[in-house]
Design a protein around this motif. Structure first.
Motif, PDB file in Angstrom:
ATOM      1  N   ALA A 129       6.917  11.453 -10.023  1.00 53.41           N
ATOM      2  CA  ALA A 129       5.838  11.737  -9.075  1.00 53.41           C
ATOM      3  C   ALA A 129       5.791  10.556  -8.125  1.00 53.41           C
ATOM      4  N   VAL A 130       5.744  10.823  -6.818  1.00 50.40           N
ATOM      5  CA  VAL A 130       5.711   9.764  -5.811  1.00 50.40           C
ATOM      6  C   VAL A 130       4.453   9.952  -4.975  1.00 50.40           C
ATOM      7  N   ILE A 131       3.616   8.916  -4.944  1.00 51.03           N
ATOM      8  CA  ILE A 131       2.431   8.919  -4.094  1.00 51.03           C
ATOM      9  C   ILE A 131       2.664   7.841  -3.040  1.00 51.03           C
ATOM     10  N   GLU A 132       2.610   8.251  -1.768  1.00 52.26           N
ATOM     11  CA  GLU A 132       2.927   7.325  -0.685  1.00 52.26           C
ATOM     12  C   GLU A 132       1.921   7.485   0.443  1.00 52.26           C
ATOM     13  N   CYS A 133       1.588   6.357   1.063  1.00 49.00           N
ATOM     14  CA  CYS A 133       0.736   6.384   2.251  1.00 49.00           C
ATOM     15  C   CYS A 133       1.218   5.285   3.197  1.00 49.00           C
ATOM     16  N   GLN A 134       0.657   5.286   4.412  1.00 46.01           N
ATOM     17  CA  GLN A 134       0.977   4.247   5.386  1.00 46.01           C
ATOM     18  C   GLN A 134      -0.323   3.690   5.943  1.00 46.01           C
ATOM     19  N   VAL A 135      -0.381   2.348   6.040  1.00 44.97           N
ATOM     20  CA  VAL A 135      -1.548   1.693   6.620  1.00 44.97           C
ATOM     21  C   VAL A 135      -1.111   0.784   7.753  1.00 44.97           C
ATOM     22  N   ARG A 136      -2.006   0.625   8.732  1.00 46.23           N
ATOM     23  CA  ARG A 136      -1.807  -0.349   9.812  1.00 46.23           C
ATOM     24  C   ARG A 136      -2.809  -1.465   9.554  1.00 46.23           C
ATOM     25  N   ALA A 137      -2.343  -2.709   9.603  1.00 40.07           N
ATOM     26  CA  ALA A 137      -3.234  -3.841   9.343  1.00 40.07           C
ATOM     27  C   ALA A 137      -2.631  -5.130   9.863  1.00 40.07           C
ATOM     28  N   ALA A 138      -3.499  -6.052  10.283  1.00 37.61           N
ATOM     29  CA  ALA A 138      -3.096  -7.412  10.664  1.00 37.61           C
ATOM     30  C   ALA A 138      -4.264  -8.329  10.301  1.00 37.61           C
ATOM     31  N   PRO A 139      -4.054  -9.291   9.474  1.00 37.60           N
ATOM     32  CA  PRO A 139      -2.781  -9.711   8.864  1.00 37.60           C
ATOM     33  C   PRO A 139      -2.290  -8.702   7.812  1.00 37.60           C
ATOM     34  N   VAL A 140      -1.097  -8.997   7.247  1.00 35.94           N
ATOM     35  CA  VAL A 140      -0.452  -8.146   6.244  1.00 35.94           C
ATOM     36  C   VAL A 140      -1.447  -7.860   5.119  1.00 35.94           C
ATOM     37  N   PRO A 141      -1.579  -6.590   4.724  1.00 34.61           N
ATOM     38  CA  PRO A 141      -2.543  -6.268   3.671  1.00 34.61           C
ATOM     39  C   PRO A 141      -1.990  -6.493   2.264  1.00 34.61           C
TER      40      PRO A 141
END
Length: 141
Positions: free
Chosen positions: A25-37
């Motif tokens: 099972a693969v759970i994946e998301c994408q986040v935008r952040a600065a600085p690196v989260p």
């Protein structure tokens, strides 16, 4: 990466999605952040998931300030069903989202072996099918 001085709390570019790869099972998301989260994965309310032989956690930079956060569960079984939450945070804030993993196990076969044209044939075993319901996103900052 954004120029120095430009800061932003994590926000979802893509909320968690559940996919199946064989018995994973693969759970994946994408986040935008600065600085690196930084990030963490949780099962249920209070059980933090740690990287192990069955649970693989990765955070990968994609482009700009976008990062792919991934949880892979090997040899997924009915016992893995439940609520999974990802949390991403940096000095500017935090974001989290939850996805529910449900295993739809095929009906048991009376026998793994069948007979075809007078000979025994191994039918093999069918892997469980994964499903998820809608994602919920929570933000704080």
């Amino acid at each position: 990466m954004d120029p120095p001085g430009k800061r932003g709390a994590p926000v979802f570019v893509q909320t968690p999605r559940l996919t199946q790869r064989g018995d994973q099972a693969v759970i994946e998301c994408q986040v935008r952040a600065a600085p690196v989260p930084d990030s963490s994965w949780w099962r249920g309310v209070a059980d933090e998931i740690r990287h192990s032989a069955r649970f693989h956690i990765t955070s990968e930079p994609l482009r700009g300030n976008v990062f792919a956060l991934r949880l892979v569960i090997d040899a997924v079984s009915r016992e893995d069903s439940g609520s999974y939450r990802v949390v991403a945070w940096n000095s500017a804030g935090e974001v989290s989202a939850t996805v529910n993993l449900t295993l739809e196990v095929p009906l048991p076969m009376t026998s793994r072996y069948g007979v075809r044209e007078g000979r025994t044939v191994d039918r093999g075993s069918r892997p469980p099918k994964l499903s998820s319901n809608s994602n919920r996103e929570e933000k704080s900052g």
